[in-house]
Design an enzyme around this catalytic site. Structure first.
Site, PDB file in Angstrom:
ATOM      1  CB  SER A  99      -0.874   0.026   1.251  1.00 20.66           C
ATOM      2  OG  SER A  99      -1.554   1.263   1.357  1.00 20.66           O
TER       3      SER A  99
ATOM      4  CE1 TYR B 148      -3.982  -2.044   5.026  1.00 24.64           C
ATOM      5  CE2 TYR B 148      -3.213   0.153   4.433  1.00 24.64           C
ATOM      6  CZ  TYR B 148      -3.762  -1.065   4.068  1.00 24.64           C
ATOM      7  OH  TYR B 148      -4.093  -1.303   2.752  1.00 24.64           O
TER       8      TYR B 148
HETATM    9  N1  LIG Z   1      -8.731  -0.399  -1.944  1.00 24.81           N
HETATM   10  C1  LIG Z   1      -7.738   0.426  -1.648  1.00 24.81           C
HETATM   11  O1  LIG Z   1      -7.864   1.663  -1.720  1.00 24.81           O
HETATM   12  C2  LIG Z   1      -6.388  -0.138  -1.238  1.00 24.81           C
HETATM   13  C3  LIG Z   1      -5.313   0.752  -1.138  1.00 24.81           C
HETATM   14  C4  LIG Z   1      -4.063   0.255  -0.777  1.00 24.81           C
HETATM   15  C5  LIG Z   1      -3.890  -1.097  -0.554  1.00 24.81           C
HETATM   16  N2  LIG Z   1      -4.953  -1.934  -0.643  1.00 24.81           N
HETATM   17  C6  LIG Z   1      -4.694  -3.373  -0.410  1.00 24.81           C
HETATM   18  O2  LIG Z   1      -5.295  -4.127  -1.444  1.00 24.81           O
HETATM   19  C7  LIG Z   1      -5.636  -5.428  -0.938  1.00 24.81           C
HETATM   20  C8  LIG Z   1      -7.084  -5.719  -1.272  1.00 24.81           C
HETATM   21  O3  LIG Z   1      -7.886  -4.731  -0.666  1.00 24.81           O
HETATM   22  P1  LIG Z   1      -9.378  -4.413  -1.144  1.00 24.81           P
HETATM   23  O4  LIG Z   1      -9.548  -2.935  -1.054  1.00 24.81           O
HETATM   24  O5  LIG Z   1      -9.667  -5.109  -2.393  1.00 24.81           O
HETATM   25  O6  LIG Z   1     -10.204  -5.034   0.113  1.00 24.81           O
HETATM   26  P2  LIG Z   1     -11.123  -6.321   0.247  1.00 24.81           P
HETATM   27  O7  LIG Z   1     -11.522  -6.370   1.681  1.00 24.81           O
HETATM   28  O8  LIG Z   1     -12.203  -6.278  -0.791  1.00 24.81           O
HETATM   29  O9  LIG Z   1     -10.150  -7.544  -0.086  1.00 24.81           O
HETATM   30  C9  LIG Z   1      -9.451  -8.269   0.891  1.00 24.81           C
HETATM   31  C10 LIG Z   1      -9.707  -9.755   0.675  1.00 24.81           C
HETATM   32  O10 LIG Z   1      -8.913 -10.484   1.622  1.00 24.81           O
HETATM   33  C11 LIG Z   1      -9.746 -11.473   2.226  1.00 24.81           C
HETATM   34  N3  LIG Z   1      -9.226 -11.824   3.557  1.00 24.81           N
HETATM   35  C12 LIG Z   1      -9.284 -11.082   4.695  1.00 24.81           C
HETATM   36  N4  LIG Z   1      -8.721 -11.734   5.706  1.00 24.81           N
HETATM   37  C13 LIG Z   1      -8.283 -12.932   5.219  1.00 24.81           C
HETATM   38  C14 LIG Z   1      -7.633 -14.054   5.783  1.00 24.81           C
HETATM   39  N5  LIG Z   1      -7.317 -14.108   7.099  1.00 24.81           N
HETATM   40  N6  LIG Z   1      -7.322 -15.092   4.984  1.00 24.81           N
HETATM   41  C15 LIG Z   1      -7.655 -15.078   3.673  1.00 24.81           C
HETATM   42  N7  LIG Z   1      -8.298 -14.051   3.088  1.00 24.81           N
HETATM   43  C16 LIG Z   1      -8.608 -12.987   3.839  1.00 24.81           C
HETATM   44  C17 LIG Z   1     -11.130 -10.858   2.263  1.00 24.81           C
HETATM   45  O11 LIG Z   1     -12.162 -11.806   2.434  1.00 24.81           O
HETATM   46  C18 LIG Z   1     -11.184 -10.137   0.924  1.00 24.81           C
HETATM   47  O12 LIG Z   1     -11.641 -10.981  -0.106  1.00 24.81           O
HETATM   48  C19 LIG Z   1      -5.325  -5.396   0.552  1.00 24.81           C
HETATM   49  O13 LIG Z   1      -4.058  -5.993   0.782  1.00 24.81           O
HETATM   50  C20 LIG Z   1      -5.271  -3.921   0.882  1.00 24.81           C
HETATM   51  O14 LIG Z   1      -4.439  -3.645   1.986  1.00 24.81           O
HETATM   52  C21 LIG Z   1      -6.201  -1.495  -0.989  1.00 24.81           C
END
Ligand SMILES: NC(=O)c1ccc[n+]([C@@H]2O[C@H](COP(=O)([O-])OP(=O)(O)OC[C@H]3O[C@@H](n4cnc5c(N)ncnc54)[C@H](O)[C@@H]3O)[C@@H](O)[C@H]2O)c1
Length: 251
Positions: A144, A157
């Site tokens: 991130s 985080y």
């Molecule tokens: N959306 C954003 O703006 C953003 C920005 C920076 C980084 N990220 C990163 O992108 C990635 C995806 O985020 P997102 O926004 O799509 O969120 P999201 O919550 O839709 O996706 C996360 C996924 O991980 C799964 N998960 C959670 N805990 C788990 C576990 N213990 N074991 C297996 N699976 C598990 C969830 O069920 C979900 O499908 C993350 O690593 C997040 O930190 C997102």
């Protein structure tokens, strides 16, 4: 769309929603054979059913070593080998309580580290022997921008994501000579379908639009495109890098 991932056997860990689900769709559209693994296996199964073809869903809880070992073993067996992995899972619920160094509940720190960092180490340990056995392979982790911002909030985080960047560099250095590449995508603010359904305030949208150097904020497909590139043969000489896919939000 190209077929540059034709028959490449890839596991997406954290694939049920958001960036992971978009990545599954993108990898499938380029010909990959995909295992969609997630703690929310019902949602991953629905995704697999909707897309159809060379895809199956599996339950994995990356905070649990036994679950990781079992899921990766089954995934590799059903895929018939392993060429690439996207380790994307994070427990995003913790962000709501991830306040400041003084105030944050240590349970929030422990859970954040257990999933977002230790979980990625567990996945790394489980997949590497299979990739090494095949003589090559690519791992992409989802980090991130938060790892580099130095924000006044969400310290747990950011610490986990900084650690993840370090893990990725280690994997790249330790196993590169054996054909393994490792990289991170570091998304900026990326609106996933689930976030859009939940509703995003005008204030938040305006903040991130103002921060970036792009006419729009990020979409899950922007991240998926970079993951596909890094998992394909187009990315075979790229390793040890953190790619900020963020529309210039850190420029
Ligand atoms: N959306 C954003 O703006 C953003 C920005 C920076 C980084 N990220 C990163 O992108 C990635 C995806 O985020 P997102 O926004 O799509 O969120 P999201 O919550 O839709 O996706 C996360 C996924 O991980 C799964 N998960 C959670 N805990 C788990 C576990 N213990 N074991 C297996 N699976 C598990 C969830 O069920 C979900 O499908 C993350 O690593 C997040 O930190 C997102």
């Amino acid at each position: 769309m190209t077929d540059r991932l034709a028959r490449r056997r890839i596991i997406v860990i954290g694939s049920a929603t958001g960036i992971g689900a978009a990545t599954v769709r993108r990898l499938m559209s380029e010909g990959a054979h995909v295992c969609a693994a997630d703690i929310n296996v019902k949602r991953a199964e629905a995704l697999a059913q909707e897309i159809g073809g060379n895809i199956f869903a599996l339950h994995i809880d990356i905070a649990d070593e036994a679950s990781v070992t079992a899921a990766i073993t089954e995934a590799v067996q059903r895929l018939g080998g392993l060429d690439g992995v996207h380790v994307n899972a994070a427990d995003m619920r913790q962000l709501l309580h991830d306040s400041t160094a003084i105030d944050v509940d240590l349970a929030v720190f422990d859970r954040t580290i257990a999933v977002n960092l230790r979980g990625h180490l567990l996945c790394t340990r489980a997949v590497l022997p299979h990739l090494l056995a095949g003589g090559s392979g690519a791992i992409v982790y989802t980090s991130s921008d938060a790892a580099d911002w130095g924000e006044p909030v969400r310290p747990c985080y950011a610490m986990a994501k900084s650690g993840l960047n370090a893990l990725m560099r280690h994997v790249s250095a330790a196993y590169g000579k054996q054909g393994i590449t490792a990289n991170c995508i570091a998304p900026g603010f990326t609106v996933t379908p689930e976030m859009a359904d939940h509703g995003i305030t005008d204030l938040t949208m305006d903040h991130f639009l103002g921060l970036g150097h792009s006419p729009r904020v990020g979409e899950a497909e922007d991240q998926a495109a970079m993951v596909a590139h890094l998992l394909s043969s187009d990315g075979r000489w790229i390793t040890g890098q953190v790619y900020h896919v963020n529309g210039g939000q850190m420029l």
